[in-house]
Design a protein around this motif. Structure first.
Motif, PDB file in Angstrom:
ATOM      1  N   UNK A 142     -74.254  56.303  19.901  1.00  0.00           N
ATOM      2  CA  UNK A 142     -74.085  57.085  20.893  1.00  0.00           C
ATOM      3  C   UNK A 142     -72.792  57.029  22.024  1.00  0.00           C
ATOM      4  N   UNK A 143     -72.217  58.124  22.182  1.00  0.00           N
ATOM      5  CA  UNK A 143     -71.049  57.731  22.991  1.00  0.00           C
ATOM      6  C   UNK A 143     -71.234  57.785  24.552  1.00  0.00           C
ATOM      7  N   UNK A 144     -72.540  58.104  24.996  1.00  0.00           N
ATOM      8  CA  UNK A 144     -72.969  57.969  26.295  1.00  0.00           C
ATOM      9  C   UNK A 144     -74.076  58.901  26.677  1.00  0.00           C
ATOM     10  N   UNK A 145     -74.352  58.937  27.826  1.00  0.00           N
ATOM     11  CA  UNK A 145     -75.483  59.631  28.276  1.00  0.00           C
ATOM     12  C   UNK A 145     -75.284  60.725  29.441  1.00  0.00           C
ATOM     13  N   UNK A 146     -75.723  61.826  29.187  1.00  0.00           N
ATOM     14  CA  UNK A 146     -75.778  62.991  30.293  1.00  0.00           C
ATOM     15  C   UNK A 146     -77.183  63.237  30.631  1.00  0.00           C
ATOM     16  N   UNK A 147     -77.488  62.963  31.770  1.00  0.00           N
ATOM     17  CA  UNK A 147     -78.609  63.517  32.566  1.00  0.00           C
ATOM     18  C   UNK A 147     -78.593  64.974  33.286  1.00  0.00           C
TER      19      UNK A 147
ATOM     20  N   UNK B 103     -70.804  55.955  29.038  1.00  0.00           N
ATOM     21  CA  UNK B 103     -70.846  56.216  30.420  1.00  0.00           C
ATOM     22  C   UNK B 103     -72.174  56.950  30.669  1.00  0.00           C
ATOM     23  N   UNK B 104     -72.755  56.953  31.856  1.00  0.00           N
ATOM     24  CA  UNK B 104     -73.929  57.799  32.225  1.00  0.00           C
ATOM     25  C   UNK B 104     -73.191  58.789  33.292  1.00  0.00           C
ATOM     26  N   UNK B 105     -73.543  60.057  32.904  1.00  0.00           N
ATOM     27  CA  UNK B 105     -73.049  61.251  33.819  1.00  0.00           C
ATOM     28  C   UNK B 105     -74.131  61.989  34.206  1.00  0.00           C
ATOM     29  N   UNK B 106     -74.030  62.386  35.651  1.00  0.00           N
ATOM     30  CA  UNK B 106     -75.136  63.348  35.871  1.00  0.00           C
ATOM     31  C   UNK B 106     -74.432  64.616  35.956  1.00  0.00           C
ATOM     32  N   UNK B 107     -75.068  65.791  35.151  1.00  0.00           N
ATOM     33  CA  UNK B 107     -74.893  67.076  35.225  1.00  0.00           C
ATOM     34  C   UNK B 107     -75.572  68.002  35.544  1.00  0.00           C
TER      35      UNK B 107
ATOM     36  N   UNK C 144     -81.803  55.704  33.483  1.00  0.00           N
ATOM     37  CA  UNK C 144     -80.757  54.729  33.641  1.00  0.00           C
ATOM     38  C   UNK C 144     -80.749  53.718  32.950  1.00  0.00           C
ATOM     39  N   UNK C 145     -82.050  53.369  32.860  1.00  0.00           N
ATOM     40  CA  UNK C 145     -82.442  51.904  32.353  1.00  0.00           C
ATOM     41  C   UNK C 145     -82.021  52.063  30.754  1.00  0.00           C
ATOM     42  N   UNK C 146     -81.224  51.236  30.405  1.00  0.00           N
ATOM     43  CA  UNK C 146     -80.870  51.013  28.731  1.00  0.00           C
ATOM     44  C   UNK C 146     -80.190  52.289  28.038  1.00  0.00           C
TER      45      UNK C 146
ATOM     46  N   UNK D 206     -71.487  66.503  19.605  1.00  0.00           N
ATOM     47  CA  UNK D 206     -70.255  65.429  19.830  1.00  0.00           C
ATOM     48  C   UNK D 206     -70.654  63.800  20.125  1.00  0.00           C
ATOM     49  N   UNK D 207     -72.100  63.598  19.876  1.00  0.00           N
ATOM     50  CA  UNK D 207     -72.239  62.181  19.972  1.00  0.00           C
ATOM     51  C   UNK D 207     -72.819  61.648  21.339  1.00  0.00           C
ATOM     52  N   UNK D 208     -73.387  62.601  22.495  1.00  0.00           N
ATOM     53  CA  UNK D 208     -73.739  62.318  23.546  1.00  0.00           C
ATOM     54  C   UNK D 208     -75.226  62.395  23.654  1.00  0.00           C
ATOM     55  N   UNK D 209     -75.942  61.419  24.247  1.00  0.00           N
ATOM     56  CA  UNK D 209     -77.473  61.496  24.624  1.00  0.00           C
ATOM     57  C   UNK D 209     -77.715  62.401  25.584  1.00  0.00           C
TER      58      UNK D 209
END
Length: 207
Positions: free
Chosen positions: A1-6, A51-55, A45-47, A28-31
């Motif tokens: 995974x390339x990062x996280x989008x919440x 990068x973690x991004x808020x959308x 946010x835990x684990x 594109x590889x984002x959770x």
């Protein structure tokens, strides 16, 4: 995974309305996780892969900005910030659909969805948080947004320490689910890749 989008939805919406965008970012590889409350954001946010991004969209964008000032996230994408209101807006169902999106697929999704709250778009949104995030913020706004003026969104982006403003030509209020949704998703992916690369501009390759 390339990062996280919440992802935080806006007025009247629920997480299920963002399956199309989630699938595009996941390709594109984002959770991607769509949530309904700030408490759920904290849990995600835990684990989570960074990068973690808020959308956030609409009031979800305001919520994302507020949370990013308090939580260890890397950036924010704020779409359709409700920073100004049109007192003369058409508040009929057709008027709301026209204000939200010109995309036939998304309009049909809204019209047939019993969890979507009609009329909520015209409720009074909360104001901007007193503290703003120091992290990068991508502000996306439609040039034809009848709910909130693009001028106000641009001015907001310009006062941020690390703000970037993108005007979506012809876009209505819900630019994440409007006719240009593919181009908007691509803009978000580019922003995410810049974060991963540690750059602030659109140059991905130098040489």
């Amino acid at each position: 995974m390339r990062g996280t989008v919440v992802l935080l939805p806006g007025r009247g919406e629920h997480p299920g309305l963002y399956a199309r965008l989630g699938a595009r970012l996941a390709f594109d590889g984002y959770r991607v996780v769509a949530v309904a409350s700030g408490e759920e954001v904290v849990g995600e946010l835990r684990g989570s892969p960074v990068p973690v991004v808020l959308l956030g969209s609409d009031t979800g964008a305001i919520g994302a900005l507020a949370l990013a000032a308090e939580l260890p996230v890397h950036a924010v994408v704020a779409a359709g910030l409700p920073l100004s209101a049109d007192a003369g807006a058409d508040r009929s169902w057709e008027g709301e659909l026209d204000a939200r999106s010109a995309c036939p697929s998304h309009r049909a999704l809204l019209a047939g969805n019993d969890r979507f709250r009609r009329g909520a778009l015209f409720s009074e949104p909360a104001g901007l948080p007193s503290r703003l995030p120091p992290s990068p913020v991508l502000v996306l706004h439609g040039s034809a947004d009848p709910v909130a003026a693009p001028k106000a969104a641009r001015a907001f982006a310009e006062m941020l320490p690390a703000g970037r403003f993108v005007l979506v030509e012809g876009g209505r209020h819900d630019v994440l689910n409007d006719l240009a949704h593919r181009s908007v998703a691509a803009e978000i992916v580019q922003f995410l890749e810049w974060l991963r690369a540690g750059t602030r501009g659109p140059v991905l390759v130098r040489g």
